[in-house]
Design a protein around this motif. Structure first.
Motif, mmCIF file in Angstrom:
data_model
loop_
_atom_site.group_PDB
_atom_site.id
_atom_site.type_symbol
_atom_site.label_atom_id
_atom_site.label_comp_id
_atom_site.label_asym_id
_atom_site.label_seq_id
_atom_site.Cartn_x
_atom_site.Cartn_y
_atom_site.Cartn_z
ATOM 1 N N LEU A 167 -4.849 5.370 3.732
ATOM 2 C CA LEU A 167 -5.505 4.629 4.812
ATOM 3 C C LEU A 167 -6.024 5.585 5.877
ATOM 4 O O LEU A 167 -7.074 5.355 6.478
ATOM 5 N N ASP A 168 -5.295 6.663 6.094
ATOM 6 C CA ASP A 168 -5.734 7.695 7.021
ATOM 7 C C ASP A 168 -7.079 8.270 6.577
ATOM 8 O O ASP A 168 -7.992 8.440 7.378
ATOM 9 N N LEU A 169 -7.174 8.553 5.273
ATOM 10 C CA LEU A 169 -8.388 9.163 4.730
ATOM 11 C C LEU A 169 -9.607 8.272 4.946
ATOM 12 O O LEU A 169 -10.705 8.758 5.175
ATOM 13 N N VAL A 170 -9.425 6.961 4.836
ATOM 14 C CA VAL A 170 -10.577 6.067 4.972
ATOM 15 C C VAL A 170 -10.707 5.536 6.401
ATOM 16 O O VAL A 170 -11.568 4.714 6.685
ATOM 17 N N GLY A 171 -9.829 6.014 7.294
ATOM 18 C CA GLY A 171 -9.945 5.635 8.701
ATOM 19 C C GLY A 171 -9.478 4.227 9.017
ATOM 20 O O GLY A 171 -9.987 3.595 9.935
ATOM 21 N N LEU A 172 -8.518 3.723 8.249
ATOM 22 C CA LEU A 172 -8.039 2.365 8.500
ATOM 23 C C LEU A 172 -6.567 2.324 8.881
ATOM 24 O O LEU A 172 -5.957 1.259 8.877
ATOM 25 N N ARG A 173 -5.977 3.478 9.213
ATOM 26 C CA ARG A 173 -4.544 3.501 9.426
ATOM 27 C C ARG A 173 -4.108 2.521 10.522
ATOM 28 O O ARG A 173 -3.077 1.875 10.434
ATOM 29 N N ASP A 174 -4.947 2.390 11.544
ATOM 30 C CA ASP A 174 -4.601 1.492 12.651
ATOM 31 C C ASP A 174 -4.533 0.033 12.209
ATOM 32 O O ASP A 174 -3.934 -0.802 12.871
ATOM 33 N N LEU A 175 -5.178 -0.270 11.088
ATOM 34 C CA LEU A 175 -5.235 -1.665 10.646
ATOM 35 C C LEU A 175 -4.228 -1.954 9.536
ATOM 36 O O LEU A 175 -4.299 -2.998 8.888
ATOM 37 N N ALA A 176 -3.292 -1.030 9.302
ATOM 38 C CA ALA A 176 -2.380 -1.158 8.160
ATOM 39 C C ALA A 176 -1.675 -2.506 8.126
ATOM 40 O O ALA A 176 -1.496 -3.098 7.072
ATOM 41 N N GLY A 177 -1.281 -3.001 9.302
ATOM 42 C CA GLY A 177 -0.521 -4.244 9.321
ATOM 43 C C GLY A 177 -1.375 -5.489 9.389
ATOM 44 O O GLY A 177 -0.851 -6.598 9.427
ATOM 45 N N ARG A 178 -2.678 -5.315 9.393
ATOM 46 C CA ARG A 178 -3.560 -6.466 9.576
ATOM 47 C C ARG A 178 -3.716 -7.264 8.283
ATOM 48 O O ARG A 178 -3.695 -6.731 7.193
ATOM 49 N N GLN A 179 -3.887 -8.556 8.458
ATOM 50 C CA GLN A 179 -4.151 -9.438 7.322
ATOM 51 C C GLN A 179 -5.535 -9.126 6.761
ATOM 52 O O GLN A 179 -6.491 -8.944 7.512
ATOM 53 N N ILE A 180 -5.679 -9.095 5.432
ATOM 54 C CA ILE A 180 -6.951 -8.651 4.863
ATOM 55 C C ILE A 180 -8.094 -9.614 5.171
ATOM 56 O O ILE A 180 -9.242 -9.230 5.167
#
Lengths: 301, 379
Positions: A167-180
């Motif tokens: 998720l870090d690589l694609v720049g989404l780490r901050d959204l890890a806990g978010r509902q898809i």
């Protein structure tokens, strides 16, 4: 590099063995592995990342792919292009064993897909799943590890760490806990890419990863794919946008049920080949933009 | 009967336990059916169970739960496989396939049922309770059978959790990982058939589908992850099942199935309305909040335009002017702006009506607003 093959295949394969035994013929009919040059356990064309020979796939009796022969060397970023209904997605699905071919064989780094699953990453079309499914971004990415985990084992701390890294690589780490369901289209696509990245594969297949995403996401995805290629991985992408083919890719396969042309982009991307694949449709596209001098953004090594 | 009497009543105890098992099985497996968009599968499976119930009865020669449920499971599974075959091998769409199989099996079952009833005899008593369910017909000896079936289904769900989840969410990717997708799909269908079988006596074949769908739909409203959804669906199933079954068994004489379905539907209704983020009322509140924010910003901009037109940043606009512009009472909007310190009420003699003047903060906010929507969340 072009291999036009206008004639339907004739029965030549049985000639290789002088007189096949009844058992061998039965095995051939039933599709079971048997002794022969392309046996599962033995390497066949191991120097190629992807080797497809005599592949034909049909749906309800209509051939979607006809007598496909194609080779993709390792370490390239390859685009598969062609008009709607050309069989681009079907080709990927056949390679990954998701549709059953009527004929032909496929090898990834010399072995059938069954034996190489761990070396292959897959990004299906974004629209193929229900994004309202109750799960989080981290969960989604962890799914990429289910194959390595095996039966009866639950993902744990190691898997979580790997997923967060992707998720870090694609720049989404901050959204890890978010509902898809709360992701934008571009974020959905990046989450899908992260799920393939955790697979730590050697060959990646992506089905239309740039469809319907914003320009920023498209640049981010291309950047990640280039990094994979530069690390020696093979990246094979079904692509819909001819305008960007020469900027992004260094290998090209033009498909329209048959293989129209394949090889390095600079050799294969010609007016003649595009016209043969797209027919009259090419007139609707802007020939200046498509066939002018290659953009300088440096996709070709 | 007082509630305490109810609980110590032997029949009621049996009914509560049975309804609990039913709620767990249908809630858990229904979640997977709903997420795979196969809500109607439960309908087909339960209707298709009827011929099996009758055959089980005929073979056993008596109302013996074991053989009846085995029959129900067998004909339910046969129907499911037939459906799979129809949609895969012919060009029939899933809904048409479901419809065909459901009606053929139910017709067959009804013929068998009337045939059995025609022969009379005390043994057939209670067989027609399988149509609409009869909680009071459940015997203590039936509970271990229902419990065992539920336990098997739950064990499979726990053991195959991540595989089932992936097959429901993204079957293509699951297949690319080498999971036997078709086997897992067939297994899931058979497990839903198991859940149907557990509920047959209590809810009946006609309404059993609601028990598969309703708890799952309600649970989806409240949960963000599959784990939560499945647990909540089981809880809703248990609550709805027990409520309906106790109401029926406590002597109202009403058929149990409809009562259970009505109690579960109440949970669905509440969930559809109230659930945070997904509920209808929640949506409406969000919509209303947005409107209020937009209206407040509009009024501020109007005051600003009036001030500009008079080339006086402190120009006092009469409330009537604003209200004439918007065609309605604006007092509340203006008071809200006042409480945020963006405007202040002033008098403008000789007029006796209320006038409003932008404060320094209001002026700045209005000018920011002109550049684009305000980044501030609430007003």
């Amino acid at each position: 590099m072009t291999k036009p093959n206008p004639e339907p295949p004739v029965a030549h394969r049985d000639d290789r063995r002088a007189s096949p035994s009844l058992a061998a013929r039965l095995r051939a009919i039933l599709g079971a592995p048997g002794p022969g040059p392309a046996r599962d356990g033995e390497l066949h064309e191991p120097r190629l990342a992807l080797h497809v020979e005599d592949l034909t796939v049909s749906y309800h009796g209509d051939p979607v792919l006809w007598d496909i022969d194609l080779d993709i060397p390792p370490g390239v970023m390859a685009a598969i292009v062609g008009p709607n209904g050309a069989g681009k997605s079907t080709l990927i699905k056949a390679v990954l064993g998701l549709v059953r071919p009527a004929a032909g064989h496929i090898r990834i780094h010399g072995r059938p897909y069954r034996a190489q699953r761990r070396r292959v990453g897959y990004v299906p079309q974004r629209s193929s799943v229900d994004w309202d499914f109750p799960t989080t971004v981290l969960d989604l990415v962890t799914m990429g590890l289910y194959g390595q985990l095996g039966w009866l084992r639950w993902p744990g701390r190691t898997e979580r760490a790997k997923a967060l890294e992707a998720l870090d690589l694609v720049g989404l780490r901050d959204l890890a806990g978010r509902q898809i369901s709360q992701l934008s289209g571009g974020q959905q696509q990046r989450a899908f890419l992260a799920r393939a990245l955790v697979q730590q594969a050697d060959v990646y297949f992506l089905d239309e990863p740039m469809a319907g995403v914003d320009a920023t996401t498209e640049r981010a995805i291309v950047e990640i794919l280039r990094r994979l290629r530069d690390a020696g991985k093979t990246v094979i992408v079904v692509h819909h946008d001819l305008q960007t083919v020469r900027t992004y890719f260094d290998w090209l396969l033009i498909l329209n049920v048959r293989v129209i042309a394949q090889g390095p982009v600079a050799e294969v991307y010609t007016a003649e080949h595009l016209r043969r694949a797209y027919g009259g449709q090419i007139a609707l596209l802007d020939p200046e933009a498509l066939l002018g001098p290659a953009p300088s953004a440096g996709g070709v090594r | 009967m007082t509630p305490l009497d109810l609980l110590s009543d032997y029949t009621i105890q049996t009914v509560v336990l049975g309804a609990g098992l039913l709620g767990v099985a249908s809630g858990v497996l229904g979640s997977f059916a709903v997420l795979r968009r196969q809500s109607l599968l439960g309908d087909a499976l339960s209707h298709a169970a009827l011929p099996g119930i009758c055959l089980g009865f005929l073979v056993a020669g008596a109302r013996e739960l074991g053989s009846i449920l085995l029959g129900a499971l067998a004909s339910g599974t046969a129907a499911a496989l037939l459906m799979l075959l129809l949609t895969r091998k012919s060009r029939l769409k899933t809904d048409a396939g479901l419809g065909v199989v459901l009606s053929v099996f139910f017709a067959l079952g009804t013929v068998l049922l009337t045939r059995i009833q025609g022969t009379g005899g005390a043994a057939q008593a209670g067989l027609d309770s399988f149509l609409f369910g009869q909680a009071a017909a459940i015997l203590r000896g039936d509970l271990p059978v229902m419990g065992a079936i539920t336990a098997v289904a739950l064990a499979l769900v726990i053991l195959l959790w991540k595989e089932l989840k992936l097959v429901c969410f993204d079957p293509l990717f699951a297949a690319s990982l080498g999971l036997p997708v078709v086997v897992l799909e067939v297994l899931l269908t058979m497990m839903i058939a198991l859940a149907v079988v557990v509920g047959l006596q209590m809810v009946g074949v006609v309404l059993m589908a609601a028990m598969i769908v309703a708890p799952a739909v309600a649970a989806r409203q409240w949960s963000r992850r599959l784990e939560g959804m499945v647990l909540l669906a089981a809880a809703f199933g248990v609550v709805g099942g027990i409520t309906g079954a106790v109401l029926s068994a406590a002597g109202s004489g009403l058929a149990t199935g409809p009562l259970i379905v009505l109690s579960v539907s109440l949970i669905v209704l509440v969930s559809l309305l109230l659930a945070p983020e997904r509920g209808l009322l929640w949506e409406m509140a969000r919509h209303w909040r947005n409107r209020r924010q937009v209206r407040t910003a509009q009024v501020l901009a109007t005051l600003h335009r009036l001030a500009e037109a008079h080339e006086d940043p402190a120009y006092p606009s009469e409330q009537g002017t604003i209200e004439a512009y918007y065609g309605g009472a604006m007092g509340r909007v203006l008071r809200r702006l006042e409480s945020r310190g963006l405007v202040r009420a002033v008098s403008h003699p000789p007029e006796t009506t209320l006038h409003w003047q932008l404060t320094a903060a209001g002026l700045a906010e209005a000018e920011r607003g002109l550049d684009g929507p305000s980044r501030r969340g609430a007003d």
